[in-house]
Design an enzyme around this catalytic site. Structure first.
Site, mmCIF file in Angstrom:
data_model
loop_
_atom_site.group_PDB
_atom_site.id
_atom_site.type_symbol
_atom_site.label_atom_id
_atom_site.label_comp_id
_atom_site.label_asym_id
_atom_site.label_seq_id
_atom_site.Cartn_x
_atom_site.Cartn_y
_atom_site.Cartn_z
ATOM 1 C CB THR A 184 -0.899 -0.006 1.261
ATOM 2 O OG1 THR A 184 -1.458 1.280 1.451
ATOM 3 C CG2 THR A 184 -0.105 -0.334 2.518
ATOM 4 C CG ASP A 185 -1.147 4.965 -1.052
ATOM 5 O OD1 ASP A 185 -1.714 4.344 -0.124
ATOM 6 O OD2 ASP A 185 -1.734 5.813 -1.751
ATOM 7 C CD GLU A 186 -3.555 3.316 4.140
ATOM 8 O OE1 GLU A 186 -3.496 3.343 5.369
ATOM 9 O OE2 GLU A 186 -4.584 3.022 3.505
ATOM 10 C CE1 TYR A 210 -3.215 -2.687 5.691
ATOM 11 C CE2 TYR A 210 -3.287 -0.336 5.198
ATOM 12 C CZ TYR A 210 -3.247 -1.654 4.771
ATOM 13 O OH TYR A 210 -3.247 -1.948 3.429
ATOM 14 C CE LYS A 243 0.267 -4.630 3.020
ATOM 15 N NZ LYS A 243 -0.079 -5.981 2.479
HETATM 16 P P1 NAD Z 1 -9.357 -7.552 2.314
HETATM 17 O O1 NAD Z 1 -9.363 -7.237 3.774
HETATM 18 O O2 NAD Z 1 -10.586 -7.304 1.511
HETATM 19 O O3 NAD Z 1 -8.965 -9.084 2.095
HETATM 20 C C1 NAD Z 1 -7.970 -9.719 2.830
HETATM 21 C C2 NAD Z 1 -8.108 -11.221 2.618
HETATM 22 O O4 NAD Z 1 -7.046 -11.875 3.326
HETATM 23 C C3 NAD Z 1 -9.420 -11.800 3.158
HETATM 24 O O5 NAD Z 1 -9.988 -12.679 2.210
HETATM 25 C C4 NAD Z 1 -9.002 -12.543 4.419
HETATM 26 O O6 NAD Z 1 -9.826 -13.668 4.714
HETATM 27 C C5 NAD Z 1 -7.592 -12.974 4.045
HETATM 28 N N1 NAD Z 1 -6.755 -13.199 5.236
HETATM 29 C C6 NAD Z 1 -6.607 -12.404 6.322
HETATM 30 N N2 NAD Z 1 -5.767 -12.961 7.210
HETATM 31 C C7 NAD Z 1 -5.346 -14.129 6.666
HETATM 32 C C8 NAD Z 1 -4.463 -15.151 7.078
HETATM 33 N N3 NAD Z 1 -3.814 -15.084 8.266
HETATM 34 N N4 NAD Z 1 -4.253 -16.201 6.280
HETATM 35 C C9 NAD Z 1 -4.894 -16.299 5.081
HETATM 36 N N5 NAD Z 1 -5.754 -15.373 4.625
HETATM 37 C C10 NAD Z 1 -5.974 -14.296 5.417
HETATM 38 O O7 NAD Z 1 -8.109 -6.751 1.723
HETATM 39 P P2 NAD Z 1 -7.932 -6.053 0.294
HETATM 40 O O8 NAD Z 1 -8.492 -4.697 0.364
HETATM 41 O O9 NAD Z 1 -8.369 -6.992 -0.756
HETATM 42 O O10 NAD Z 1 -6.348 -5.901 0.257
HETATM 43 C C11 NAD Z 1 -5.532 -6.934 -0.288
HETATM 44 C C12 NAD Z 1 -4.082 -6.518 -0.192
HETATM 45 O O11 NAD Z 1 -3.877 -5.315 -0.911
HETATM 46 C C13 NAD Z 1 -3.630 -6.234 1.251
HETATM 47 O O12 NAD Z 1 -2.336 -6.745 1.416
HETATM 48 C C14 NAD Z 1 -3.644 -4.730 1.351
HETATM 49 O O13 NAD Z 1 -2.679 -4.274 2.267
HETATM 50 C C15 NAD Z 1 -3.291 -4.337 -0.069
HETATM 51 N N6 NAD Z 1 -3.816 -3.036 -0.520
HETATM 52 C C16 NAD Z 1 -5.135 -2.735 -0.377
HETATM 53 C C17 NAD Z 1 -5.626 -1.514 -0.867
HETATM 54 C C18 NAD Z 1 -7.083 -1.157 -0.770
HETATM 55 O O14 NAD Z 1 -7.452 -0.030 -1.123
HETATM 56 N N7 NAD Z 1 -7.963 -2.051 -0.371
HETATM 57 C C19 NAD Z 1 -4.753 -0.615 -1.468
HETATM 58 C C20 NAD Z 1 -3.401 -0.962 -1.595
HETATM 59 C C21 NAD Z 1 -2.957 -2.178 -1.124
HETATM 60 P P1 TYD Z 2 -10.687 3.846 4.067
HETATM 61 O O1 TYD Z 2 -11.636 3.344 3.017
HETATM 62 O O2 TYD Z 2 -10.793 3.276 5.447
HETATM 63 O O3 TYD Z 2 -9.226 3.695 3.487
HETATM 64 P P2 TYD Z 2 -7.800 4.208 4.100
HETATM 65 O O4 TYD Z 2 -7.982 4.659 5.493
HETATM 66 O O5 TYD Z 2 -6.997 2.966 4.040
HETATM 67 O O6 TYD Z 2 -7.345 5.295 3.186
HETATM 68 O O7 TYD Z 2 -10.879 5.409 4.206
HETATM 69 C C1 TYD Z 2 -10.670 6.292 3.117
HETATM 70 C C2 TYD Z 2 -10.743 7.708 3.655
HETATM 71 O O8 TYD Z 2 -12.074 7.953 4.121
HETATM 72 C C3 TYD Z 2 -9.839 7.960 4.856
HETATM 73 O O9 TYD Z 2 -9.322 9.293 4.770
HETATM 74 C C4 TYD Z 2 -10.760 7.840 6.044
HETATM 75 C C5 TYD Z 2 -12.090 8.330 5.496
HETATM 76 N N1 TYD Z 2 -13.302 7.716 6.099
HETATM 77 C C6 TYD Z 2 -14.319 8.523 6.591
HETATM 78 O O10 TYD Z 2 -14.261 9.768 6.549
HETATM 79 N N2 TYD Z 2 -15.430 7.916 7.133
HETATM 80 C C7 TYD Z 2 -15.538 6.568 7.214
HETATM 81 O O11 TYD Z 2 -16.563 6.057 7.750
HETATM 82 C C8 TYD Z 2 -14.479 5.749 6.688
HETATM 83 C C9 TYD Z 2 -14.569 4.249 6.740
HETATM 84 C C10 TYD Z 2 -13.378 6.377 6.132
#
Ligand code: NAD
Ligand code: TYD
Length: 365
Positions: A146-148, A172, A176
Site C-alpha cells: 500500500t501507499d500508506e 496497519y 505492511k
Molecule cells: P481484504 O481485507 O478485503 O482481504 C484480505 C483477505 O485476506 C481476506 O480474504 C481474508 O480472509 C484474508 N486473510 C486475512 N488474514 C489471513 C491469514 N492469516 N491467512 C490467510 N488469509 C488471510 O483486503 P484487500 O483490500 O483486498 O487488500 C488486499 C491486499 O492489498 C492487502 O495486502 C492490502 O494491504 C493491499 N492493498 C489494499 C488496498 C485497498 O485499497 N484495499 C490498497 C493498496 C494495497
Molecule cells: P478507508 O476506506 O478506510 O481507506 P484508508 O484509510 O486505508 O485510506 O478510508 C478512506 C478515507 O475515508 C480515509 O481518509 C478515512 C475516510 N473515512 C471517513 O471519513 N469515514 C468513514 O466512515 C471511513 C470508513 C473512512
C-alpha cells in the site's frame, strides 16, 4: 502495445499461482482477472476466510478445474510448505492481510500476526522451494502493498515515488511496512525474486462494507448517516480495482525482481467531495431512497486518530518501464461500482452481521 497484446504474439509458459487472500476484495478481483486472461494456468487460493474473506467472491470460478480453494492461514508453515510442493507453485501473489486502518487502531495484534509473521512465513517457505529447485529464473513472489507505508503528505508535497522514505503512521501501515522490508531483504540477502507493489486506495466490486465507498453506498440505501471523519478534507488517490489487477498482471510478467512499483489512479479527491459524488450518483441511480437527496445524511464525526492527511502516487516508473497506466476515470469507475452494489444486495446484506454491527458501534458510537 500492452502486455495482453504482446502475449498473444509470444509463447507463454503456463504458471502455477498461489494467491493468498484470494477471497478478499482485491485478491478475488485478481483471481477473476487471471482466470479469464490465462485459463491454462493453475490457480490455488489460500485464504483464512476472516470476516473480510468471502467464498462468494469466487462464485462461478470454483467449479473450474484450474482453480482450487484452500481455507487456511498463511502463518501455518506446514500447510504453506505442503501447498507449494503439492501444486509446484512458481508464482506467489500475496494479498492476504488485515487491511482496515480503523480495526488496526482497535486491535493491532492480528495485523502484526498476519501482515508481518504471515508474510515472513510465506517468504521462508517460498525461499526454501526456490532454492531446492535450483533457483529457477521465472519464479516470482509478488508482495502486494500500500501507499500508506509512505505516511502523510501535505497539500503541496510531491506525490510518493518508489524512493520516498517509509513513514507509516497507523498499526496497519506499520505492519505492511514491516512486510515490505522483509520482501526486500529476501531479494537482497538470498536473491529470492520478490517484487513489491505499493498501490493507492482501490474501489470496485466485492469491497467489504467497512471501507469508505461501500459504506457510503450502503448507508444511503439504508437511510443511515454518512460519517465523514474530521473536516472531510483528507485526500486519497482512488484506483479502480480492475486497473490494479492489470497492473499486477504486468508486474508479474514484466517486472524486475528486487524492484518496487508504485501504482496509482491519478485521481486525488478530498473525502467530502467524494462523498458528495457518491450521493449524486445514488440520487440518480437508486429509486426510492429512504432519505433523498442523500446529501442530507452527511454527518461530520470525530476524526480517526493519526489520520493521514493526503496520499498521492507518482506512477511514472510503472508507466515508463512496464507500459501500464489506469484506464478508468473516477466518475466512470464510481458509476460502475454503485451499479454493482445496487444489483448485488444479496452479496452485501449478509455481511452486515452482528460482528459488523458491534464493530460499527465501537468505531462510530
Ligand atoms: P481484504 O481485507 O478485503 O482481504 C484480505 C483477505 O485476506 C481476506 O480474504 C481474508 O480472509 C484474508 N486473510 C486475512 N488474514 C489471513 C491469514 N492469516 N491467512 C490467510 N488469509 C488471510 O483486503 P484487500 O483490500 O483486498 O487488500 C488486499 C491486499 O492489498 C492487502 O495486502 C492490502 O494491504 C493491499 N492493498 C489494499 C488496498 C485497498 O485499497 N484495499 C490498497 C493498496 C494495497
Ligand atoms: P478507508 O476506506 O478506510 O481507506 P484508508 O484509510 O486505508 O485510506 O478510508 C478512506 C478515507 O475515508 C480515509 O481518509 C478515512 C475516510 N473515512 C471517513 O471519513 N469515514 C468513514 O466512515 C471511513 C470508513 C473512512
Amino acid at each position: 502495445m500492452n502486455y495482453s497484446e504482446q502475449k498473444s504474439l509470444t509463447t507463454r509458459q503456463p504458471r502455477q499461482l498461489l494467491v493468498t487472500g484470494g477471497a478478499g476484495f482485491i485478491g478475488s478481483n485478481f483471481v477473476h482477472h487471471w482466470c479469464e486472461q490465462y485459463p491454462g494456468d493453475r490457480v490455488v487460493v489460500l485464504d483464512a476466510l476472516t470476516y473480510a474473506g468471502n467464498r462468494q467472491n469466487l462464485a462461478g470460478l470454483e467449479e473450474k478445474a484450474n482453480l482450487r480453494f484452500v481455507q487456511g492461514d498463511i502463518c501455518d508453515r506446514v500447510l504453506v510448505d505442503r501447498l507449494l510442493q503439492e501444486e509446484n507453485i512458481d508464482t506467489v501473489a500475496h494479498f492476504a492481510a488485515e487491511s482496515h486502518v480503523d480495526r488496526s487502531i482497535l486491535g493491532p495484534d492480528a495485523f502484526i500476526r498476519t501482515n508481518v509473521v504471515g508474510s515472513f512465513t510465506l517468504l521462508e517457505s517460498f525461499r526454501q522451494k526456490w532454492q531446492n529447485q535450483g533457483q529457477p529464473r521465472d519464479y516470482r513472489f509478488l508482495h502486494v502493498s500500500t501507499d500508506e507505508v509512505y505516511g502523510s503528505l501535505s497539500a503541496d508535497d510531491p506525490a510518493f515515488c518508489e524512493t520516498t522514505p517509509y513513514a507509516p503512521n497507523s498499526p496497519y501501515s506499520a505492519s505492511k511496512a514491516g512486510s515490505d522490508h522483509l520482501a526486500r531483504a529476501y531479494y537482497h540477502t538470498y536473491g529470492v525474486p520478490t517484487i513489491i507493489t505499493n498501490c493507492s486506495n482501490n474501489y470496485g466490486p466485492y469491497h467489504f462494507p467497512e471501507k469508505l465507498i461501500p459504506l457510503m453506498c450502503i448507508n444511503i440505501l439504508l437511510g443511515k448517516s454518512l460519517p465523514v471523519y474530521g473536516d472531510g478534507q483528507n485526500i486519497r488517490d482512488w484506483l479502480y480495482v480492475g486497473d490494479h489487477c492489470r497492473a499486477l498482471d504486468v508486474v508479474i510478467h514484466k517486472g524486475q525482481p528486487g524492484e518496487t512499483y508504485n501504482i496509482g489512479g491519478n485521481n486525488e479527491v478530498k473525502n467530502l467531495d467524494l462523498v458528495h459524488q457518491i450521493c449524486e450518483l445514488m440520487n440518480e441511480l437508486a429509486p426510492d431512497l429512504p432519505v433523498a437527496p442523500a446529501q442530507q445524511l452527511i454527518t461530520f464525526v470525530k476524526d480517526r486518530p493519526g489520520h493521514d492527511r493526503r496520499y498521492a502516487i507518482d506512477a511514472t516508473k510503472i508507466k515508463t518501464e512496464l507500459d501500464w497506466e489506469p484506464t478508468e476515470t473516477l466518475a466512470g469507475g464510481l458509476r460502475k461500482t454503485i451499479e454493482w452494489y445496487l444489483s448485488n444486495r444479496d452479496w452485501w446484506q449478509p455481511l452486515l452481521s452482528q460482528e459488523y454491527q458491534a464493530y460499527y458501534q465501537k468505531v462510530y458510537a
